[in-house]
Design a protein around this motif. Structure first.
Motif, PDB file in Angstrom:
ATOM      1  N   ARG A   1       1.046  -1.388  -0.392  1.00 50.39           N
ATOM      2  CA  ARG A   1      -0.442  -0.086   0.154  1.00 50.39           C
ATOM      3  C   ARG A   1       1.269   1.192   0.140  1.00 50.39           C
ATOM      4  O   ARG A   1       0.745   2.183  -0.710  1.00 50.39           O
ATOM      5  N   ARG A   2       1.840   1.164   0.789  1.00 52.47           N
ATOM      6  CA  ARG A   2       2.699   2.265   0.162  1.00 52.47           C
ATOM      7  C   ARG A   2       3.456   2.822  -0.998  1.00 52.47           C
ATOM      8  O   ARG A   2       4.150   3.655  -0.646  1.00 52.47           O
ATOM      9  N   CYS A   3       3.891   1.516  -1.169  1.00 53.82           N
ATOM     10  CA  CYS A   3       4.336   1.501  -2.291  1.00 53.82           C
ATOM     11  C   CYS A   3       3.673   1.703  -4.043  1.00 53.82           C
ATOM     12  O   CYS A   3       3.846   1.610  -5.235  1.00 53.82           O
ATOM     13  N   ARG A   4       2.125   1.335  -3.607  1.00 51.83           N
ATOM     14  CA  ARG A   4       1.460   1.903  -4.510  1.00 51.83           C
ATOM     15  C   ARG A   4       1.296   3.197  -6.256  1.00 51.83           C
ATOM     16  O   ARG A   4       1.285   2.685  -6.672  1.00 51.83           O
ATOM     17  N   PHE A   5       2.108   3.778  -5.521  1.00 51.53           N
ATOM     18  CA  PHE A   5       2.142   5.345  -5.572  1.00 51.53           C
ATOM     19  C   PHE A   5       3.431   5.295  -6.517  1.00 51.53           C
ATOM     20  O   PHE A   5       3.520   6.372  -7.438  1.00 51.53           O
ATOM     21  N   TRP A   6       4.080   4.351  -6.480  1.00 45.42           N
ATOM     22  CA  TRP A   6       5.601   4.393  -7.283  1.00 45.42           C
ATOM     23  C   TRP A   6       5.233   4.399  -9.161  1.00 45.42           C
ATOM     24  O   TRP A   6       4.661   3.309  -8.905  1.00 45.42           O
ATOM     25  N   ASN A   7       5.414   4.723  -9.685  1.00 45.08           N
ATOM     26  CA  ASN A   7       5.987   5.284 -10.865  1.00 45.08           C
ATOM     27  C   ASN A   7       7.021   4.587 -12.169  1.00 45.08           C
ATOM     28  O   ASN A   7       6.656   4.822 -13.340  1.00 45.08           O
ATOM     29  N   GLY A   8       7.951   4.194 -11.745  1.00 48.51           N
ATOM     30  CA  GLY A   8       8.905   3.338 -12.162  1.00 48.51           C
ATOM     31  C   GLY A   8       9.575   3.893 -12.064  1.00 48.51           C
ATOM     32  O   GLY A   8      11.277   3.491 -12.824  1.00 48.51           O
ATOM     33  N   GLU A   9      10.144   5.097 -11.358  1.00 46.63           N
ATOM     34  CA  GLU A   9      11.465   5.571 -11.558  1.00 46.63           C
ATOM     35  C   GLU A   9      12.132   5.878 -10.102  1.00 46.63           C
ATOM     36  O   GLU A   9      11.662   5.854  -9.036  1.00 46.63           O
ATOM     37  N   GLY A  10      13.348   5.622 -10.606  1.00 42.26           N
ATOM     38  CA  GLY A  10      14.299   6.481  -9.134  1.00 42.26           C
ATOM     39  C   GLY A  10      14.750   5.027  -8.211  1.00 42.26           C
ATOM     40  O   GLY A  10      14.088   3.906  -8.924  1.00 42.26           O
ATOM     41  N   PRO A  11      14.533   4.783  -7.150  1.00 40.26           N
ATOM     42  CA  PRO A  11      14.769   2.977  -6.075  1.00 40.26           C
ATOM     43  C   PRO A  11      13.482   2.701  -5.567  1.00 40.26           C
ATOM     44  O   PRO A  11      12.269   3.738  -5.814  1.00 40.26           O
ATOM     45  N   VAL A  12      13.676   1.448  -6.073  1.00 39.09           N
ATOM     46  CA  VAL A  12      12.103   0.866  -5.090  1.00 39.09           C
ATOM     47  C   VAL A  12      12.415   0.642  -4.089  1.00 39.09           C
ATOM     48  O   VAL A  12      12.933   0.229  -3.543  1.00 39.09           O
ATOM     49  N   PRO A  13      10.940   1.630  -3.797  1.00 39.33           N
ATOM     50  CA  PRO A  13      10.177   2.185  -2.063  1.00 39.33           C
ATOM     51  C   PRO A  13       9.974   0.396  -1.106  1.00 39.33           C
ATOM     52  O   PRO A  13       9.463  -0.721  -2.221  1.00 39.33           O
ATOM     53  N   GLY A  14      10.373   0.525  -0.312  1.00 38.34           N
ATOM     54  CA  GLY A  14       9.995  -1.554   0.464  1.00 38.34           C
ATOM     55  C   GLY A  14      10.863  -2.003   0.503  1.00 38.34           C
ATOM     56  O   GLY A  14      10.770  -2.937   0.579  1.00 38.34           O
ATOM     57  N   LEU A  15      12.579  -2.119  -0.750  1.00 38.72           N
ATOM     58  CA  LEU A  15      13.108  -3.363  -0.405  1.00 38.72           C
ATOM     59  C   LEU A  15      14.238  -3.246   0.323  1.00 38.72           C
ATOM     60  O   LEU A  15      15.361  -3.941  -0.223  1.00 38.72           O
ATOM     61  N   PHE A  16      14.491  -2.145   0.960  1.00 39.49           N
ATOM     62  CA  PHE A  16      15.826  -1.973   1.868  1.00 39.49           C
ATOM     63  C   PHE A  16      16.073  -3.431   2.633  1.00 39.49           C
ATOM     64  O   PHE A  16      14.782  -3.970   3.238  1.00 39.49           O
ATOM     65  N   ARG A  17      16.902  -3.988   2.946  1.00 41.31           N
ATOM     66  CA  ARG A  17      17.221  -5.011   3.765  1.00 41.31           C
ATOM     67  C   ARG A  17      18.702  -4.687   4.744  1.00 41.31           C
ATOM     68  O   ARG A  17      19.563  -4.140   3.562  1.00 41.31           O
ATOM     69  N   TRP A  18      18.442  -4.970   5.535  1.00 35.13           N
ATOM     70  CA  TRP A  18      20.304  -4.678   5.933  1.00 35.13           C
ATOM     71  C   TRP A  18      21.280  -6.160   5.292  1.00 35.13           C
ATOM     72  O   TRP A  18      20.570  -7.299   5.598  1.00 35.13           O
ATOM     73  N   HIS A  19      22.343  -5.540   5.850  1.00 39.17           N
ATOM     74  CA  HIS A  19      23.071  -6.484   5.561  1.00 39.17           C
ATOM     75  C   HIS A  19      24.694  -6.662   6.406  1.00 39.17           C
ATOM     76  O   HIS A  19      24.529  -5.705   7.163  1.00 39.17           O
ATOM     77  N   GLY A  20      25.321  -8.108   6.061  1.00 36.76           N
ATOM     78  CA  GLY A  20      26.315  -7.960   7.098  1.00 36.76           C
ATOM     79  C   GLY A  20      25.755  -9.234   7.788  1.00 36.76           C
ATOM     80  O   GLY A  20      26.885  -9.225   8.907  1.00 36.76           O
ATOM     81  N   GLY A  21      25.140  -9.836   7.263  1.00 41.64           N
ATOM     82  CA  GLY A  21      25.360 -10.715   8.414  1.00 41.64           C
ATOM     83  C   GLY A  21      24.152 -11.183   9.690  1.00 41.64           C
ATOM     84  O   GLY A  21      23.279 -10.538  10.090  1.00 41.64           O
ATOM     85  N   HIS A  22      24.913 -11.478  10.611  1.00 45.73           N
ATOM     86  CA  HIS A  22      25.053 -11.593  11.805  1.00 45.73           C
ATOM     87  C   HIS A  22      25.998 -11.326  12.841  1.00 45.73           C
ATOM     88  O   HIS A  22      27.364 -11.531  12.908  1.00 45.73           O
TER      89      HIS A  22
END
Length: 181
Positions: free
Chosen positions: A100-121
């Protein structure tokens, strides 16, 4: 103590055909129209630029793609109102709320909601569940109990876990035995 409520501006909805309807507040507009209707029909302008596309044409010939909205909504000060202004944010997040938060994304720029933490545990996370299952000896069936080092009390678990020693050292040169090949 008297609490003075915040000023509620009137909401006016303008149609493409020239129709005008006035609501006393945002809450009454949401109640009368419904959030799904506002999401489908109301936009910031009657025609909004979405993205560019080269489908159906030559490779380097790009065409602008516009989205047409039948209605435009303004508040009492002339500011634009869209469905984003009517949504109620909740602290709980799920995959549906990300959609619902990303439904206004028009395909340009970074995709919202796909960020995740990197670096293991942070911890080593030993995998000893199978060893724990085998450490339970059924003496009634004549099974031989495991040796003392492998009994259930001496196996490591999540409470005994240690921090990864080389967590801050990520360079391969640190672990090389000699400087030359």
């Amino acid at each position: 103590m008297v609490v003075i409520p915040a000023y509620q501006t009137a909401v006016t909805i303008f149609g493409r055909d020239g129709s005008v309807r006035v609501f006393p507040s945002k809450q009454s507009a949401r109640r009368d129209l419904g959030l799904s209707w506002i999401r489908k029909n109301v936009g910031p302008n009657f025609q909004v630029f979405s993205h560019t596309s080269n489908l159906g044409g030559k490779v380097f010939e790009r065409h602008a793609v516009y989205i047409d909205h039948p209605y435009v909504m303004r508040d009492g000060f002339g500011g634009t109102l869209t469905a984003e202004n009517f949504t109620i944010s909740s602290p709980r997040r799920s995959s549906w709320s990300l959609y619902r938060r990303c439904r206004f994304w028009n395909g340009e720029g970074p995709v919202p909601g796909l960020f995740r933490w990197h670096g293991g545990h942070y911890f080593r996370r030993p995998q000893t569940l199978n060893d724990r299952r085998h450490a339970i000896a059924l003496t009634d069936d004549g099974e031989v109990p495991p040796r003392a080092r492998r009994n259930q009390r001496n196996l490591v678990n999540a409470n005994d876990d240690l921090r990864i020693g080389a967590r801050d050292i990520r360079n391969w040169k640190r672990y090389r035995r000699t400087q030359w090949k």
